[in-house]
Design a protein around this motif. Structure first.
Motif, PDB file in Angstrom:
ATOM      1  N   GLU A  83       0.805  -1.215   0.000  1.00  0.00           N
ATOM      2  CA  GLU A  83       0.000   0.000   0.000  1.00  0.00           C
ATOM      3  C   GLU A  83       0.843   1.272   0.000  1.00  0.00           C
ATOM      4  O   GLU A  83       0.303   2.374   0.013  1.00  0.00           O
ATOM      5  N   ASP A  84       2.163   1.137  -0.005  1.00  0.00           N
ATOM      6  CA  ASP A  84       3.063   2.287   0.063  1.00  0.00           C
ATOM      7  C   ASP A  84       4.087   2.186  -1.070  1.00  0.00           C
ATOM      8  O   ASP A  84       4.870   1.237  -1.111  1.00  0.00           O
ATOM      9  N   ILE A  85       4.101   3.163  -1.953  1.00  0.00           N
ATOM     10  CA  ILE A  85       4.961   3.067  -3.141  1.00  0.00           C
ATOM     11  C   ILE A  85       6.442   3.123  -2.775  1.00  0.00           C
ATOM     12  O   ILE A  85       7.282   2.506  -3.439  1.00  0.00           O
ATOM     13  N   PHE A  86       6.790   3.840  -1.697  1.00  0.00           N
ATOM     14  CA  PHE A  86       8.193   3.914  -1.287  1.00  0.00           C
ATOM     15  C   PHE A  86       8.656   2.596  -0.687  1.00  0.00           C
ATOM     16  O   PHE A  86       9.743   2.113  -0.994  1.00  0.00           O
ATOM     17  N   LYS A  87       7.830   2.005   0.165  1.00  0.00           N
ATOM     18  CA  LYS A  87       8.164   0.686   0.720  1.00  0.00           C
ATOM     19  C   LYS A  87       8.258  -0.354  -0.395  1.00  0.00           C
ATOM     20  O   LYS A  87       9.121  -1.234  -0.372  1.00  0.00           O
ATOM     21  N   THR A  88       7.346  -0.251  -1.366  1.00  0.00           N
ATOM     22  CA  THR A  88       7.369  -1.172  -2.506  1.00  0.00           C
ATOM     23  C   THR A  88       8.661  -1.023  -3.295  1.00  0.00           C
ATOM     24  O   THR A  88       9.265  -2.023  -3.724  1.00  0.00           O
ATOM     25  N   ALA A  89       9.121   0.215  -3.479  1.00  0.00           N
ATOM     26  CA  ALA A  89      10.350   0.458  -4.232  1.00  0.00           C
ATOM     27  C   ALA A  89      11.556  -0.176  -3.541  1.00  0.00           C
ATOM     28  O   ALA A  89      12.397  -0.814  -4.187  1.00  0.00           O
ATOM     29  N   TYR A  90      11.644  -0.017  -2.217  1.00  0.00           N
ATOM     30  CA  TYR A  90      12.757  -0.619  -1.475  1.00  0.00           C
ATOM     31  C   TYR A  90      12.702  -2.147  -1.527  1.00  0.00           C
ATOM     32  O   TYR A  90      13.721  -2.819  -1.732  1.00  0.00           O
ATOM     33  N   THR A  91      11.507  -2.704  -1.339  1.00  0.00           N
ATOM     34  CA  THR A  91      11.373  -4.162  -1.329  1.00  0.00           C
ATOM     35  C   THR A  91      11.646  -4.744  -2.709  1.00  0.00           C
ATOM     36  O   THR A  91      12.241  -5.827  -2.833  1.00  0.00           O
ATOM     37  N   SER A  92      11.234  -4.044  -3.752  1.00  0.00           N
ATOM     38  CA  SER A  92      11.529  -4.489  -5.124  1.00  0.00           C
ATOM     39  C   SER A  92      13.032  -4.555  -5.354  1.00  0.00           C
ATOM     40  O   SER A  92      13.552  -5.491  -5.980  1.00  0.00           O
ATOM     41  N   TYR A  93      13.732  -3.552  -4.842  1.00  0.00           N
ATOM     42  CA  TYR A  93      15.188  -3.538  -4.984  1.00  0.00           C
ATOM     43  C   TYR A  93      15.830  -4.698  -4.223  1.00  0.00           C
ATOM     44  O   TYR A  93      16.712  -5.391  -4.741  1.00  0.00           O
ATOM     45  N   LEU A  94      15.390  -4.933  -2.990  1.00  0.00           N
ATOM     46  CA  LEU A  94      15.921  -6.051  -2.203  1.00  0.00           C
ATOM     47  C   LEU A  94      15.711  -7.382  -2.927  1.00  0.00           C
ATOM     48  O   LEU A  94      16.613  -8.229  -2.970  1.00  0.00           O
ATOM     49  N   THR A 118      14.440  -8.205   7.067  1.00  0.00           N
ATOM     50  CA  THR A 118      14.518  -6.851   6.506  1.00  0.00           C
ATOM     51  C   THR A 118      13.156  -6.403   6.003  1.00  0.00           C
ATOM     52  O   THR A 118      12.709  -5.280   6.289  1.00  0.00           O
ATOM     53  N   VAL A 119      12.484  -7.266   5.257  1.00  0.00           N
ATOM     54  CA  VAL A 119      11.160  -6.932   4.725  1.00  0.00           C
ATOM     55  C   VAL A 119      10.155  -6.755   5.862  1.00  0.00           C
ATOM     56  O   VAL A 119       9.306  -5.845   5.818  1.00  0.00           O
ATOM     57  N   GLU A 120      10.248  -7.587   6.879  1.00  0.00           N
ATOM     58  CA  GLU A 120       9.345  -7.460   8.039  1.00  0.00           C
ATOM     59  C   GLU A 120       9.492  -6.096   8.693  1.00  0.00           C
ATOM     60  O   GLU A 120       8.492  -5.452   9.062  1.00  0.00           O
ATOM     61  N   ARG A 121      10.716  -5.641   8.831  1.00  0.00           N
ATOM     62  CA  ARG A 121      10.939  -4.355   9.492  1.00  0.00           C
ATOM     63  C   ARG A 121      10.537  -3.175   8.608  1.00  0.00           C
ATOM     64  O   ARG A 121      10.068  -2.152   9.124  1.00  0.00           O
ATOM     65  N   ILE A 122      10.700  -3.297   7.329  1.00  0.00           N
ATOM     66  CA  ILE A 122      10.180  -2.256   6.433  1.00  0.00           C
ATOM     67  C   ILE A 122       8.670  -2.190   6.560  1.00  0.00           C
ATOM     68  O   ILE A 122       8.072  -1.110   6.600  1.00  0.00           O
ATOM     69  N   ASN A 123       8.049  -3.349   6.642  1.00  0.00           N
ATOM     70  CA  ASN A 123       6.594  -3.417   6.815  1.00  0.00           C
ATOM     71  C   ASN A 123       6.146  -2.794   8.146  1.00  0.00           C
ATOM     72  O   ASN A 123       5.017  -2.303   8.272  1.00  0.00           O
ATOM     73  N   GLU A 124       7.068  -2.802   9.134  1.00  0.00           N
ATOM     74  CA  GLU A 124       6.775  -2.245  10.464  1.00  0.00           C
ATOM     75  C   GLU A 124       7.160  -0.768  10.574  1.00  0.00           C
ATOM     76  O   GLU A 124       7.222  -0.222  11.670  1.00  0.00           O
ATOM     77  N   ASP A 125       7.450  -0.140   9.440  1.00  0.00           N
ATOM     78  CA  ASP A 125       7.763   1.296   9.382  1.00  0.00           C
ATOM     79  C   ASP A 125       9.141   1.655   9.926  1.00  0.00           C
ATOM     80  O   ASP A 125       9.393   2.809  10.287  1.00  0.00           O
ATOM     81  N   LYS A 126      10.068   0.691   9.985  1.00  0.00           N
ATOM     82  CA  LYS A 126      11.447   1.012  10.322  1.00  0.00           C
ATOM     83  C   LYS A 126      12.110   1.658   9.108  1.00  0.00           C
ATOM     84  O   LYS A 126      11.622   1.543   7.983  1.00  0.00           O
ATOM     85  N   ASP A 127      13.229   2.325   9.346  1.00  0.00           N
ATOM     86  CA  ASP A 127      13.907   3.079   8.284  1.00  0.00           C
ATOM     87  C   ASP A 127      14.338   2.158   7.134  1.00  0.00           C
ATOM     88  O   ASP A 127      15.277   1.374   7.288  1.00  0.00           O
ATOM     89  N   GLU A 129      15.860   2.817   4.346  1.00  0.00           N
ATOM     90  CA  GLU A 129      17.160   3.140   3.765  1.00  0.00           C
ATOM     91  C   GLU A 129      18.289   2.462   4.532  1.00  0.00           C
ATOM     92  O   GLU A 129      19.179   1.838   3.934  1.00  0.00           O
ATOM     93  N   ILE A 130      18.250   2.557   5.857  1.00  0.00           N
ATOM     94  CA  ILE A 130      19.278   1.914   6.681  1.00  0.00           C
ATOM     95  C   ILE A 130      19.177   0.400   6.591  1.00  0.00           C
ATOM     96  O   ILE A 130      20.178  -0.304   6.449  1.00  0.00           O
ATOM     97  N   LEU A 131      17.958  -0.123   6.665  1.00  0.00           N
ATOM     98  CA  LEU A 131      17.762  -1.573   6.556  1.00  0.00           C
ATOM     99  C   LEU A 131      18.303  -2.105   5.230  1.00  0.00           C
ATOM    100  O   LEU A 131      18.937  -3.164   5.191  1.00  0.00           O
TER     101      LEU A 131
END
Length: 250
Positions: A83-94, A118-127, A129-131
């Motif tokens: 549901e978040d295009i920025f989170k999707t962009a990071y996860t796509s890259y991973l 890593t994906v779990e923490r992105i889903n939990e609104d952790k940073d 970029e650092i992850l």
């Protein structure tokens, strides 16, 4: 012969009018390509369990080239990422980075767990970029081109580390700066963060606070280092950069 496996879907591609080929990273069989018959049909249960970034449990039938998914169930859908295009962009890259750097059927449960955490923490609104940078460090090591970040890459001195050399593949101490006039100067804090990222496991991370200016330095180094040593073009990396540029403007 059927096998039940846990897995994370790295990518999908259409196959014929109604099928999909999915690439699944598993902790027990490595990276597996599998055909999901009928997965393009809207009402097919197979469609729900074969979307990118799905963490699921699958019953597969191994084959000489492609396995076949017989059935499966979703363990985690990571809805907040979808549901978040920025989170999707990071996860796509991973996912793309993992797919490019992991050999097919190479068994590595550690990388699987690091990706999942890593994906779990992105889903939990952790940073994200650092992850992402921490995970990149793990992947560089797995692929055999990790930089030297705990000591000087030239003389081995673990102290007074002042710059990062892209061409030499690691940190340089004050006495060795002369070997690379293009080395990127870094503050002591960035050198310490690099060493931390190299060994810390994602599940051990609490909240790491990094100053924006240090993030910029770290990202610059990570980007240039991959371009020099990585060897694979990543479409998702370009998209991620565009998204971050847009975010900065907003």
């Amino acid at each position: 012969m059927f096998e039940k496996v846990e897995g994370f879907i790295l990518k999908t591609q259409d196959y014929g009018e109604t099928h999909k080929i999915v690439t699944i990273l598993t902790p027990t069989l490595g990276k597996v390509g599998a055909i999901a018959r009928g997965a393009k049909k809207t009402k097919s249960r197979m469609a729900a369990i074969t979307q990118p970034f799905i963490h699921g449990s699958y019953l597969i039938q191994p084959g000489s080239s492609l396995a076949t998914i017989q059935q499966g169930e979703v363990i985690t859908s990571f809805r907040k990422i979808r549901e978040d295009i920025f989170k999707t962009a990071y996860t796509s890259y991973l996912a793309e980075l993992t797919d490019k750097l992991i050999d097919t059927k190479k068994y590595n449960p550690f990388i699987y767990q690091q990706l999942l955490h890593t994906v779990e923490r992105i889903n939990e609104d952790k940073d994200p970029e650092i992850l992402t940078m921490i995970y990149e460090w793990k992947m560089y090591k797995e692929a055999g081109f990790a930089p030297v970040v705990t000591k000087c890459v030239s003389c081995g001195n673990p102290h007074d580390l002042k710059a990062f050399s892209i061409s030499n593949g690691g940190l340089l101490c004050r006495n060795c700066l002369r070997i690379d006039e293009n080395a990127i100067s870094i503050p002591e804090k960035v050198a310490k963060l690099m060493a931390l990222f190299a060994w810390v496991e994602v599940e051990q991370i609490g909240n790491i606070s990094v100053k924006p200016e240090n993030k910029i330095i770290l990202q610059k180094i990570m980007d240039q280092y991959y371009e020099e040593h990585g060897g694979y073009y990543l479409k998702s990396k370009r998209f991620l950069k565009q998204m971050n540029q847009l975010n900065d403007k907003l």
